[in-house]
Write a protein that holds these residues in place. Structure first.
Motif, PDB file in Angstrom:
ATOM      1  N   TYR A  32      -5.033 -10.246  -4.336  1.00  0.00           N
ATOM      2  CA  TYR A  32      -5.328  -8.854  -4.387  1.00  0.00           C
ATOM      3  C   TYR A  32      -6.739  -8.506  -4.697  1.00  0.00           C
ATOM      4  O   TYR A  32      -7.213  -7.484  -4.166  1.00  0.00           O
ATOM      5  CB  TYR A  32      -4.217  -7.950  -5.294  1.00  0.00           C
ATOM      6  CG  TYR A  32      -2.757  -8.073  -4.687  1.00  0.00           C
ATOM      7  CD1 TYR A  32      -2.451  -7.254  -3.811  1.00  0.00           C
ATOM      8  CD2 TYR A  32      -1.918  -9.021  -5.286  1.00  0.00           C
ATOM      9  CE1 TYR A  32      -0.892  -7.600  -3.545  1.00  0.00           C
ATOM     10  CE2 TYR A  32      -0.732  -9.157  -4.932  1.00  0.00           C
ATOM     11  CZ  TYR A  32      -0.314  -8.256  -3.954  1.00  0.00           C
ATOM     12  OH  TYR A  32       1.260  -8.288  -3.441  1.00  0.00           O
ATOM     13  N   TYR A  66      -5.207   4.207  -2.160  1.00  0.00           N
ATOM     14  CA  TYR A  66      -5.145   3.729  -3.536  1.00  0.00           C
ATOM     15  C   TYR A  66      -5.409   5.138  -4.546  1.00  0.00           C
ATOM     16  O   TYR A  66      -4.674   5.393  -5.357  1.00  0.00           O
ATOM     17  CB  TYR A  66      -6.041   2.618  -3.927  1.00  0.00           C
ATOM     18  CG  TYR A  66      -5.952   2.445  -5.369  1.00  0.00           C
ATOM     19  CD1 TYR A  66      -4.968   1.873  -6.091  1.00  0.00           C
ATOM     20  CD2 TYR A  66      -7.431   2.419  -5.969  1.00  0.00           C
ATOM     21  CE1 TYR A  66      -5.124   1.468  -7.262  1.00  0.00           C
ATOM     22  CE2 TYR A  66      -7.775   1.999  -7.496  1.00  0.00           C
ATOM     23  CZ  TYR A  66      -6.187   1.821  -8.077  1.00  0.00           C
ATOM     24  OH  TYR A  66      -6.593   1.342  -9.438  1.00  0.00           O
ATOM     25  N   THR A  69      -3.022   7.751  -5.108  1.00  0.00           N
ATOM     26  CA  THR A  69      -1.913   7.504  -5.833  1.00  0.00           C
ATOM     27  C   THR A  69      -1.978   7.859  -7.285  1.00  0.00           C
ATOM     28  O   THR A  69      -2.785   7.481  -7.784  1.00  0.00           O
ATOM     29  CB  THR A  69      -1.421   5.926  -5.424  1.00  0.00           C
ATOM     30  OG1 THR A  69      -1.529   5.480  -4.116  1.00  0.00           O
ATOM     31  CG2 THR A  69      -0.227   5.508  -6.267  1.00  0.00           C
ATOM     32  N   PRO A 109      -1.447  -3.125 -10.948  1.00  0.00           N
ATOM     33  CA  PRO A 109      -0.243  -3.135 -10.252  1.00  0.00           C
ATOM     34  C   PRO A 109      -0.110  -1.969  -9.195  1.00  0.00           C
ATOM     35  O   PRO A 109       0.393  -2.180  -7.989  1.00  0.00           O
ATOM     36  CB  PRO A 109       0.862  -3.033 -11.206  1.00  0.00           C
ATOM     37  CG  PRO A 109       0.232  -3.542 -12.609  1.00  0.00           C
ATOM     38  CD  PRO A 109      -1.211  -3.046 -12.414  1.00  0.00           C
ATOM     39  N   VAL A 110      -0.801  -0.915  -9.480  1.00  0.00           N
ATOM     40  CA  VAL A 110      -0.707   0.149  -8.263  1.00  0.00           C
ATOM     41  C   VAL A 110      -1.629  -0.097  -7.256  1.00  0.00           C
ATOM     42  O   VAL A 110      -1.154   0.077  -6.106  1.00  0.00           O
ATOM     43  CB  VAL A 110      -1.444   1.463  -9.026  1.00  0.00           C
ATOM     44  CG1 VAL A 110      -1.602   2.676  -7.817  1.00  0.00           C
ATOM     45  CG2 VAL A 110      -0.659   2.024 -10.197  1.00  0.00           C
ATOM     46  N   GLN A 112      -1.840  -3.385  -6.361  1.00  0.00           N
ATOM     47  CA  GLN A 112      -1.075  -4.334  -5.383  1.00  0.00           C
ATOM     48  C   GLN A 112      -0.154  -3.635  -4.553  1.00  0.00           C
ATOM     49  O   GLN A 112       0.355  -4.200  -3.502  1.00  0.00           O
ATOM     50  CB  GLN A 112      -0.671  -5.264  -6.608  1.00  0.00           C
ATOM     51  CG  GLN A 112      -1.803  -6.263  -7.228  1.00  0.00           C
ATOM     52  CD  GLN A 112      -1.213  -6.883  -8.619  1.00  0.00           C
ATOM     53  OE1 GLN A 112       0.033  -6.892  -8.729  1.00  0.00           O
ATOM     54  NE2 GLN A 112      -2.088  -7.338  -9.045  1.00  0.00           N
ATOM     55  N   ARG A 113       0.574  -2.797  -5.176  1.00  0.00           N
ATOM     56  CA  ARG A 113       1.618  -1.860  -4.360  1.00  0.00           C
ATOM     57  C   ARG A 113       1.280  -1.217  -3.311  1.00  0.00           C
ATOM     58  O   ARG A 113       1.703  -1.033  -2.117  1.00  0.00           O
ATOM     59  CB  ARG A 113       2.485  -1.030  -5.372  1.00  0.00           C
ATOM     60  CG  ARG A 113       3.381  -1.571  -6.223  1.00  0.00           C
ATOM     61  CD  ARG A 113       4.262  -0.736  -6.991  1.00  0.00           C
ATOM     62  NE  ARG A 113       3.729   0.289  -7.849  1.00  0.00           N
ATOM     63  CZ  ARG A 113       3.356   0.389  -9.016  1.00  0.00           C
ATOM     64  NH1 ARG A 113       3.601  -0.962  -9.838  1.00  0.00           N
ATOM     65  NH2 ARG A 113       2.690   1.218  -9.664  1.00  0.00           N
ATOM     66  N   ASP A 116       0.387  -3.680  -0.678  1.00  0.00           N
ATOM     67  CA  ASP A 116       1.573  -4.361  -0.004  1.00  0.00           C
ATOM     68  C   ASP A 116       2.078  -3.258   1.026  1.00  0.00           C
ATOM     69  O   ASP A 116       2.249  -3.687   2.356  1.00  0.00           O
ATOM     70  CB  ASP A 116       2.712  -4.677  -1.043  1.00  0.00           C
ATOM     71  CG  ASP A 116       2.370  -5.693  -1.806  1.00  0.00           C
ATOM     72  OD1 ASP A 116       1.481  -6.665  -1.446  1.00  0.00           O
ATOM     73  OD2 ASP A 116       3.177  -5.952  -2.780  1.00  0.00           O
ATOM     74  N   ALA A 117       2.026  -1.898   0.773  1.00  0.00           N
ATOM     75  CA  ALA A 117       2.387  -0.940   1.598  1.00  0.00           C
ATOM     76  C   ALA A 117       1.386  -0.838   2.811  1.00  0.00           C
ATOM     77  O   ALA A 117       2.043  -0.704   4.001  1.00  0.00           O
ATOM     78  CB  ALA A 117       2.646   0.359   1.082  1.00  0.00           C
TER      79      ALA A 117
END
Length: 318
Positions: A32, A66, A69, A109-110, A112-113, A116-117
Motif C-alpha cells: 500500500y 482518501y 474519508t 489503515p484508512v 489501505q481500506r 481496496d475499495a
C-alpha cells in the motif's frame, strides 16, 4: 441496467489479485505504501497496492477518496496536492516531500481500506464486466483480463486478437486466452518503449499457469517464485511500467468545458437513462448533473467525474 455481480468466489478473486499484486509490487497482498518512478514510464509516478498512475488521473481519484474519508491520518498533508494531481502536474514525479507523505499514508489503515475499495471499483468491477462481455468464465482468464486492465491496453490487444483469430465464444476460452497471451507477449517484447519489453514476465507467468492447467486457480500455485496459498490470501521489486499508451481522459466539469468524441460517447450512453441529456460533445453543467444522477442510481461515487468505474457502468470500453 442490473448491477453486475462477480461470478468468482472471494478466494478466486483473491488469487487473481495476488497474481497481479506480485507483478506490480512483488508481494501477493500488494504494498500500500509503494511509490515507484521509472524513467520512460508513460504512467509517470505510480502508487499503492496495484500501482495507480499520475498520468491516468487515477492517482488524483484515489487521493481524493482518501482525504475525503473520516479519520484519514494524512488528509491534511495530502489535501494540498489535489489541485496538482487533478492537473496531472508531472513535477510531482520529482517531489520527494509528496513521495514521503504517500509512503507514510500507506501505513494508515484508512488508506489501505480506501485503496481496496478504489481498486475494486476502478479495476476489478470493470474487469468483471469485460470478462462477461467476451464470455470469459475461468478464473485464470479473469487474471489475464484483470492484469491487462491494470497494466494497460486491454481493449487494443483484445480487438486485434479477435480480428486475427476470432472471438472467445468461437475458439473456446482456453484457446482464445493462449492466443491473447501470446499476442500480448510479442507486443510487449517488441514495443518501442524498452521498459515495456521488461514486463514480458507477466505473460511468461500466465503461460506457465496455463501450461500447468491452473485454469481454476486452485491453490496452491506459484507466480515468479512466490507461492500463493490459502494462508497467504487469508493472512492479510518487480518492473512496473504502464502499458496504457492512450489512457482515457477523466471527464468532468471545468471552467473551460471539455469537448470531444469521448464526451459525446458518455452523453449518448447517458441518454439511454436520462432523456434530458443532449449528445453535443460538450461537458457542461447538465452533463455533470446527469453523470451524478447516474452514479447515485448505480451505487458509484457521486462526484460527477467520469472515470474508469463510471465508463464501465455505462458499458463504454468493455
Amino acid at each position: 441496467m442490473q448491477k453486475e455481480t462477480s461470478m468468482f468466489t472471494d478466494l478466486q478473486k483473491g488469487a487473481v489479485q495476488a497474481i497481479v499484486n506480485v507483478f506490480e509490487t512483488g508481494a501477493p497482498l500488494g504494498d500500500y505504501a509503494s511509490v515507484t518512478l521509472l524513467k520512460g514510464d508513460t504512467g509517470h509516478l505510480t502508487y499503492g497496492r496495484s500501482q495507480t498512475t499520475l498520468a491516468s488521473g487515477n492517482l488524483y481519484l484515489l487521493i481524493k477518496d482518501y482525504v475525503d474519508t473520516d479519520d484519514a491520518a494524512f488528509a491534511t498533508a495530502l489535501r494540498s496536492y489535489l489541485s496538482r494531481l487533478d492537473a496531472i502536474d508531472l513535477s510531482l514525479d520529482e517531489d520527494s516531500d509528496f513521495h514521503a507523505k504517500l509512503r507514510s499514508a500507506g501505513d494508515d489503515p484508512v488508506m489501505q481500506r480506501a485503496q481496496d475499495a478504489f481498486f475494486d471499483r476502478v479495476f476489478w468491477a470493470p474487469a468483471v464486466r469485460s470478462a462477461a462481455y467476451i464470455d470469459s468464465a475461468m478464473p485464470l482468464g479473469m487474471a489475464v483480463i484483470y492484469d491487462s486492465r491494470i497494466h494497460g491496453s486491454w481493449h487494443a490487444i483484445r480487438d486485434r486478437v479477435i480480428t486475427e483469430y476470432g472471438s472467445l465464444s468461437k475458439l473456446g476460452e482456453k484457446t482464445w486466452m493462449w492466443r491473447y497471451v501470446a499476442y500480448r507477449k510479442d507486443w510487449l517484447a517488441t514495443h518501442s518503449n524498452t521498459l515495456l519489453r521488461k514486463t514480458v514476465y507477466r505473460m511468461d507467468s500466465m503461460q506457465t499457469l496455463m501450461g500447468s492447467e491452473k485454469w481454476d486457480l486452485s491453490l496452491p500455485f506459484s507466480v515468479r517464485g512466490i507461492t500463493i496459498d490459502r494462508s497467504v490470501l487469508t493472512g492479510g521489486p518487480a518492473v512496473r511500467v504502464s502499458a496504457d499508451e492512450t489512457p482515457p481522459r477523466l471527464l468532468r466539469l471545468r471552467k473551460s468545458p471539455m469537448r470531444g468524441d469521448d464526451v459525446r460517447a458518455v452523453q449518448e450512453a447517458l441518454s439511454t437513462f436520462d432523456k434530458a441529456i443532449r449528445a453535443d460533445g460538450v461537458f457542461g453543467r447538465k452533463t455533470e448533473d446527469a453523470v451524478t444522477r447516474f452514479q447515485k442510481k448505480y451505487g458509484l461515487a457521486a462526484d460527477g467525474i467520469v472515470g474508469p468505474a463510471t465508463l464501465a457502468a455505462l458499458k463504454i470500453g468493455l
